[in-house]
Structures are given as C-alpha cells and as structure tokens.
Write a protein that holds these residues in place. Structure first.
Motif, PDB file in Angstrom:
ATOM      1  N   GLU A 124       0.850  -1.184   0.000  1.00  0.00           N
ATOM      2  CA  GLU A 124       0.000   0.000   0.000  1.00  0.00           C
ATOM      3  C   GLU A 124       0.886   1.234   0.000  1.00  0.00           C
ATOM      4  OE1 GLU A 124      -3.843   0.647   2.463  1.00  0.00           O
ATOM      5  OE2 GLU A 124      -2.198   1.478   3.656  1.00  0.00           O
ATOM      6  N   GLU A 125       0.527   2.194  -0.810  1.00  0.00           N
ATOM      7  CA  GLU A 125       1.198   3.493  -0.840  1.00  0.00           C
ATOM      8  C   GLU A 125       0.175   4.543  -0.425  1.00  0.00           C
ATOM      9  OE1 GLU A 125       4.464   4.050  -1.477  1.00  0.00           O
ATOM     10  OE2 GLU A 125       4.738   1.896  -1.753  1.00  0.00           O
ATOM     11  N   THR A 126       0.610   5.527   0.348  1.00  0.00           N
ATOM     12  CA  THR A 126      -0.290   6.575   0.820  1.00  0.00           C
ATOM     13  C   THR A 126       0.224   7.929   0.377  1.00  0.00           C
ATOM     14  OG1 THR A 126      -0.861   5.232   2.745  1.00  0.00           O
ATOM     15  CG2 THR A 126      -1.410   7.562   2.848  1.00  0.00           C
ATOM     16  N   TYR A 127      -0.666   8.726  -0.199  1.00  0.00           N
ATOM     17  CA  TYR A 127      -0.330  10.050  -0.704  1.00  0.00           C
ATOM     18  C   TYR A 127      -1.312  11.064  -0.129  1.00  0.00           C
ATOM     19  CZ  TYR A 127       2.230   7.124  -3.945  1.00  0.00           C
ATOM     20  OH  TYR A 127       3.064   6.180  -4.480  1.00  0.00           O
ATOM     21  N   ASP A 128      -0.811  12.237   0.190  1.00  0.00           N
ATOM     22  CA  ASP A 128      -1.655  13.290   0.773  1.00  0.00           C
ATOM     23  C   ASP A 128      -2.836  13.638  -0.125  1.00  0.00           C
ATOM     24  OD1 ASP A 128      -0.012  13.457   2.981  1.00  0.00           O
ATOM     25  OD2 ASP A 128       1.135  15.161   2.200  1.00  0.00           O
ATOM     26  N   ASP A 129      -2.604  13.697  -1.433  1.00  0.00           N
ATOM     27  CA  ASP A 129      -3.654  14.131  -2.351  1.00  0.00           C
ATOM     28  C   ASP A 129      -4.498  12.995  -2.916  1.00  0.00           C
ATOM     29  OD1 ASP A 129      -1.526  13.140  -3.816  1.00  0.00           O
ATOM     30  OD2 ASP A 129      -1.767  14.569  -5.447  1.00  0.00           O
ATOM     31  N   ARG A 130      -4.120  11.740  -2.687  1.00  0.00           N
ATOM     32  CA  ARG A 130      -4.855  10.605  -3.253  1.00  0.00           C
ATOM     33  C   ARG A 130      -5.293   9.585  -2.213  1.00  0.00           C
ATOM     34  NH1 ARG A 130      -5.279   9.642  -8.695  1.00  0.00           N
ATOM     35  NH2 ARG A 130      -4.187  11.167  -9.928  1.00  0.00           N
ATOM     36  N   GLY A 131      -4.793   9.688  -1.003  1.00  0.00           N
ATOM     37  CA  GLY A 131      -5.120   8.691   0.012  1.00  0.00           C
ATOM     38  C   GLY A 131      -4.308   7.424  -0.199  1.00  0.00           C
ATOM     39  N   SER A 132      -4.857   6.286   0.196  1.00  0.00           N
ATOM     40  CA  SER A 132      -4.154   5.001   0.106  1.00  0.00           C
ATOM     41  C   SER A 132      -4.455   4.312  -1.224  1.00  0.00           C
ATOM     42  CB  SER A 132      -4.577   4.088   1.247  1.00  0.00           C
ATOM     43  OG  SER A 132      -4.176   4.628   2.477  1.00  0.00           O
ATOM     44  N   ILE A 133      -3.413   3.766  -1.824  1.00  0.00           N
ATOM     45  CA  ILE A 133      -3.512   3.019  -3.077  1.00  0.00           C
ATOM     46  C   ILE A 133      -2.990   1.609  -2.812  1.00  0.00           C
ATOM     47  CG2 ILE A 133      -2.749   2.878  -5.486  1.00  0.00           C
ATOM     48  CD1 ILE A 133      -4.293   5.442  -4.934  1.00  0.00           C
ATOM     49  N   ASP A 134      -3.829   0.603  -3.045  1.00  0.00           N
ATOM     50  CA  ASP A 134      -3.374  -0.784  -2.930  1.00  0.00           C
ATOM     51  C   ASP A 134      -2.456  -1.086  -4.109  1.00  0.00           C
ATOM     52  OD1 ASP A 134      -4.852  -1.298  -0.616  1.00  0.00           O
ATOM     53  OD2 ASP A 134      -6.628  -1.845  -1.766  1.00  0.00           O
ATOM     54  N   THR A 135      -1.343  -1.756  -3.826  1.00  0.00           N
ATOM     55  CA  THR A 135      -0.347  -2.036  -4.859  1.00  0.00           C
ATOM     56  C   THR A 135       0.069  -3.499  -4.840  1.00  0.00           C
ATOM     57  OG1 THR A 135       1.491  -1.495  -3.384  1.00  0.00           O
ATOM     58  CG2 THR A 135       0.619   0.308  -4.726  1.00  0.00           C
ATOM     59  N   VAL A 136       0.760  -3.899  -5.880  1.00  0.00           N
ATOM     60  CA  VAL A 136       1.441  -5.186  -5.937  1.00  0.00           C
ATOM     61  C   VAL A 136       2.863  -4.893  -6.395  1.00  0.00           C
ATOM     62  CG1 VAL A 136       1.488  -7.494  -6.940  1.00  0.00           C
ATOM     63  CG2 VAL A 136      -0.714  -6.382  -6.518  1.00  0.00           C
ATOM     64  N   VAL A 137       3.845  -5.408  -5.638  1.00  0.00           N
ATOM     65  CA  VAL A 137       5.256  -5.221  -5.944  1.00  0.00           C
ATOM     66  C   VAL A 137       5.815  -6.555  -6.416  1.00  0.00           C
ATOM     67  CG1 VAL A 137       7.510  -4.568  -5.038  1.00  0.00           C
ATOM     68  CG2 VAL A 137       5.454  -3.472  -4.142  1.00  0.00           C
ATOM     69  N   PHE A 138       6.366  -6.566  -7.612  1.00  0.00           N
ATOM     70  CA  PHE A 138       6.975  -7.785  -8.165  1.00  0.00           C
ATOM     71  C   PHE A 138       8.489  -7.667  -8.080  1.00  0.00           C
ATOM     72  CE2 PHE A 138       2.833  -7.796 -10.154  1.00  0.00           C
ATOM     73  CZ  PHE A 138       2.481  -9.140 -10.074  1.00  0.00           C
ATOM     74  N   SER A 139       9.109  -8.715  -7.570  1.00  0.00           N
ATOM     75  CA  SER A 139      10.565  -8.822  -7.494  1.00  0.00           C
ATOM     76  C   SER A 139      10.993 -10.010  -8.343  1.00  0.00           C
ATOM     77  CB  SER A 139      11.023  -9.047  -6.061  1.00  0.00           C
ATOM     78  OG  SER A 139      10.583  -7.988  -5.244  1.00  0.00           O
ATOM     79  N   PRO A 140      12.149  -9.916  -9.003  1.00  0.00           N
ATOM     80  CA  PRO A 140      12.580 -11.046  -9.817  1.00  0.00           C
ATOM     81  C   PRO A 140      12.824 -12.284  -8.959  1.00  0.00           C
ATOM     82  CG  PRO A 140      14.201  -9.275  -9.884  1.00  0.00           C
ATOM     83  CD  PRO A 140      13.093  -8.820  -9.018  1.00  0.00           C
ATOM     84  N   ALA A 141      12.419 -13.437  -9.475  1.00  0.00           N
ATOM     85  CA  ALA A 141      12.744 -14.692  -8.816  1.00  0.00           C
ATOM     86  C   ALA A 141      14.256 -14.878  -8.843  1.00  0.00           C
ATOM     87  CB  ALA A 141      12.048 -15.851  -9.533  1.00  0.00           C
ATOM     88  N   PRO A 142      14.824 -15.605  -7.899  1.00  0.00           N
ATOM     89  CA  PRO A 142      16.289 -15.768  -7.870  1.00  0.00           C
ATOM     90  C   PRO A 142      16.897 -16.222  -9.193  1.00  0.00           C
ATOM     91  CG  PRO A 142      15.330 -16.642  -5.886  1.00  0.00           C
ATOM     92  CD  PRO A 142      14.180 -16.264  -6.791  1.00  0.00           C
ATOM     93  N   SER A 143      16.215 -17.096  -9.929  1.00  0.00           N
ATOM     94  CA  SER A 143      16.763 -17.566 -11.205  1.00  0.00           C
ATOM     95  C   SER A 143      16.801 -16.445 -12.247  1.00  0.00           C
ATOM     96  CB  SER A 143      15.956 -18.753 -11.732  1.00  0.00           C
ATOM     97  OG  SER A 143      14.615 -18.362 -11.951  1.00  0.00           O
ATOM     98  N   VAL A 144      15.852 -15.525 -12.205  1.00  0.00           N
ATOM     99  CA  VAL A 144      15.824 -14.395 -13.132  1.00  0.00           C
ATOM    100  C   VAL A 144      16.882 -13.383 -12.742  1.00  0.00           C
ATOM    101  CG1 VAL A 144      14.443 -12.482 -14.013  1.00  0.00           C
ATOM    102  CG2 VAL A 144      13.392 -14.728 -13.695  1.00  0.00           C
ATOM    103  N   ALA A 145      17.016 -13.100 -11.448  1.00  0.00           N
ATOM    104  CA  ALA A 145      17.960 -12.112 -10.965  1.00  0.00           C
ATOM    105  C   ALA A 145      19.408 -12.526 -11.220  1.00  0.00           C
ATOM    106  CB  ALA A 145      17.745 -11.866  -9.477  1.00  0.00           C
ATOM    107  N   ALA A 146      19.683 -13.802 -11.307  1.00  0.00           N
ATOM    108  CA  ALA A 146      21.053 -14.297 -11.478  1.00  0.00           C
ATOM    109  C   ALA A 146      21.533 -14.183 -12.922  1.00  0.00           C
ATOM    110  CB  ALA A 146      21.146 -15.744 -11.028  1.00  0.00           C
ATOM    111  N   ARG A 147      20.658 -13.916 -13.872  1.00  0.00           N
ATOM    112  CA  ARG A 147      21.042 -13.862 -15.295  1.00  0.00           C
ATOM    113  C   ARG A 147      21.932 -12.699 -15.597  1.00  0.00           C
ATOM    114  NH1 ARG A 147      15.361 -15.357 -18.231  1.00  0.00           N
ATOM    115  NH2 ARG A 147      15.136 -17.321 -17.180  1.00  0.00           N
TER     116      ARG A 147
END
Length: 66
Positions: free
Chosen positions: A43-66
């Motif tokens: 979740e990200e919170t902004y003064d002018d927009r309030g709270s925004i539900d988010t999804v954060v994607f991180s590379p899987a270890p096999s992808v990050a190692a390339r």
C-alpha cells in the motif's frame, strides 16, 4: 498546485528493493502476474490521493542471477 496522475504518484514510493516492478492492485487485476517474478501486496499513501493498494513484483532468484 499541479495535478499528478496515478503513475506519476507511484514513481514516488516506499519500496526499498533494488529491482522491482510496482503496479496498482487495480492494474494487476487487469494485467495479471508477471512470469518469473514473485508478487506481494502493499500500500502506498499520498496526501492528495489517500491510500492506493499495490502489488510489488521482485525477480525470482533464477531471473535475478542472469
């Protein structure tokens, strides 16, 4: 006062990972998961927009190692 779009706001976020893809939960619902990435809800919170539900994607270890 400047009017910022949601993508503009999401560029200023609290994610502390060195490599990630951040999207709103609404966009994630439309686009789905990303192959090779693990997602976690957040979740990200902004003064002018309030709270925004988010999804954060991180590379899987096999992808990050390339």
């Amino acid at each position: 006062m400047s009017c910022k779009t949601l993508p503009d706001r999401l560029l200023k976020n609290s994610v502390s990972k060195p490599e990630y893809i951040l999207m709103s939960a609404s966009f994630h619902h439309l686009a789905g998961d990303l192959a090779g990435y693990s997602g976690e809800s957040g979740e990200e919170t902004y003064d002018d927009r309030g709270s925004i539900d988010t999804v954060v994607f991180s590379p899987a270890p096999s992808v990050a190692a390339r």
